[in-house]
Design an enzyme around this catalytic site. Structure first.
Site, mmCIF file in Angstrom:
data_model
loop_
_atom_site.group_PDB
_atom_site.id
_atom_site.type_symbol
_atom_site.label_atom_id
_atom_site.label_comp_id
_atom_site.label_asym_id
_atom_site.label_seq_id
_atom_site.Cartn_x
_atom_site.Cartn_y
_atom_site.Cartn_z
ATOM 1 N N CYS A 124 0.808 -1.226 0.000
ATOM 2 C CA CYS A 124 0.000 0.000 0.000
ATOM 3 C C CYS A 124 0.837 1.271 0.000
ATOM 4 O O CYS A 124 0.306 2.370 -0.206
ATOM 5 C CB CYS A 124 -0.959 0.005 1.189
ATOM 6 S SG CYS A 124 -2.194 -1.321 1.110
ATOM 7 N N HIS A 266 -3.023 7.219 2.563
ATOM 8 C CA HIS A 266 -3.500 5.926 2.105
ATOM 9 C C HIS A 266 -4.847 5.633 2.744
ATOM 10 O O HIS A 266 -5.007 5.734 3.963
ATOM 11 C CB HIS A 266 -2.493 4.839 2.469
ATOM 12 C CG HIS A 266 -3.022 3.456 2.325
ATOM 13 N ND1 HIS A 266 -3.594 3.001 1.153
ATOM 14 C CD2 HIS A 266 -3.094 2.420 3.210
ATOM 15 C CE1 HIS A 266 -3.984 1.750 1.319
ATOM 16 N NE2 HIS A 266 -3.696 1.382 2.557
ATOM 17 N N ASN A 296 -10.362 0.433 0.528
ATOM 18 C CA ASN A 296 -8.898 0.406 0.477
ATOM 19 C C ASN A 296 -8.472 -0.234 -0.841
ATOM 20 O O ASN A 296 -8.667 -1.422 -1.047
ATOM 21 C CB ASN A 296 -8.365 -0.399 1.668
ATOM 22 C CG ASN A 296 -6.855 -0.476 1.714
ATOM 23 O OD1 ASN A 296 -6.161 -0.245 0.729
ATOM 24 N ND2 ASN A 296 -6.323 -0.834 2.878
#
Length: 343
Positions: A124, A266, A296
């Protein structure tokens, strides 16, 4: 007067990385909290309270990471005056194949065959690592224009009974073009902070399917090829690392937290985003995101959030922007830039 061969002159003449354009895409299939598998025993209220997510997009059968990457890449190149780039980077943890990297195939599909191309694997944190790589290539003179695409299709990694990860992850791709510019130019990327802690590698992982699996026959089963995350421990690490990394990069740029106009982190979990903002003493109204709509999306989450903010006119030219991310590895990273005029 500085001489051209003076080290200070050389530094002053070094190309400056500048963000030129941003775009993103998600697959058309929308999965609401009410659409999640019934045996996960969730509800819209339960998911929203724990994650802040209302919907996510999952790729249909036959759609790969490479397909989303191509769509995002085409979209960002269409916003530029030229399609010409010297380097193609792809940040992903869900490549179409273990070998080869996705970037060369993407370059060829874009008509960019012959340019340098490689993948960045930082889970990520992949977009921030990729942005740092692009900036370094420009500052060193290796490239003048870089296409960076971050794409992930996490829905292909979720185990059939994994409610914890299943409610969180969506699929998507985001892309930027970074070019050589001049100091003080809108879009200037001012600095980075990057870090890792391999002792926590097993907190976010897909244990099977790699060389270790083949080296130890019988050790890994089919379920080991699905995504695993130790949610509670990851939560604490994410808040701490993104906060510390943000403060470090702000110090590098000579900014105080009060100088930051927009934060794009993020999109891991709404509670994480709020807590990071609180620890940085940055008001919620300065924190941009789209986790409620897309979940996500791994490496794609920051460029997707940036593209969404542009479309919604929530970010404006001249604003001072902080990017920060945390992911598997463990990895983390932050960047600061002055936002350019982009469509």
């Amino acid at each position: 007067m500085l001489r051209r061969d003076d080290p200070l002159t050389e530094h002053a003449l070094r190309p400056i990385p500048v963000l030129e354009a941003v775009a993103g895409c998600v697959p058309p299939r929308v999965v609401s909290n009410d659409d999640l598998p019934s045996h996960w025993e969730t509800s819209d209220t339960w998911v929203r309270r724990r994650t802040g997510i209302g919907t996510r997009h999952w790729a249909d059968e036959g759609t790969s990471t490479g397909d989303l990457a191509l769509t995002a890449a085409e979209a960002v190149l269409a916003k530029c005056a030229t399609r010409s780039v010297d380097l193609v980077l792809v940040a992903t943890s869900t490549p179409d194949h273990p070998i080869p990297a996705m970037a060369p195939a993407l370059a060829a599909k874009l008509g960019l065959a012959g340019v340098a191309a490689f993948d960045v694997a930082a889970v990520c944190t992949g977009f921030v690592y990729g942005l740092a790589t692009a900036s370094g290539m420009i500052a060193s003179g290796v490239a003048r224009r870089v296409l960076l695409v971050a794409a992930d299709v996490y829905s292909t990694l979720i185990g059939p009974d994994d409610r914890g990860a299943g409610v969180v992850f969506g699929d998507g791709a985001g892309a930027v073009v970074v070019r050589a510019g001049e100091r003080g130019e809108p879009g200037e990327i001012l600095g980075f902070d990057l870090g890792s802690d391999g002792d926590g590698h097993d907190l976010i992982t897909v244990p099977g399917g790699g060389a270790r699996d083949r080296a130890e026959p019988g050790r890994y089963g089919e379920l080991d090829r699905h995504f695993r995350m130790s949610g509670r421990e990851v939560y604490q690490h994410a808040v701490t690392r993104m906060t510390e990394s943000s403060l470090a990069v702000l110090k590098t740029a000579g900014w105080a937290t009060t100088d930051v106009d927009r934060v794009v982190a993020h999109q891991a979990n709404a509670r994480i985003l709020s807590l990071v903002g609180s620890r940085l003493s940055i008001p919620d109204e300065r924190i941009l995101g789209n986790i409620e709509r897309v979940g996500n999306t791994g490496a794609a989450s920051i460029p997707l959030a940036l593209a969404d903010a542009v479309a919604r006119r929530e970010i404006h030219a001249g604003e001072r922007v902080l990017l920060t991310a945390f992911g598997g590895g463990l990895t983390w990273g932050s960047a600061v830039l002055v936002w350019p005029e982009v469509a």
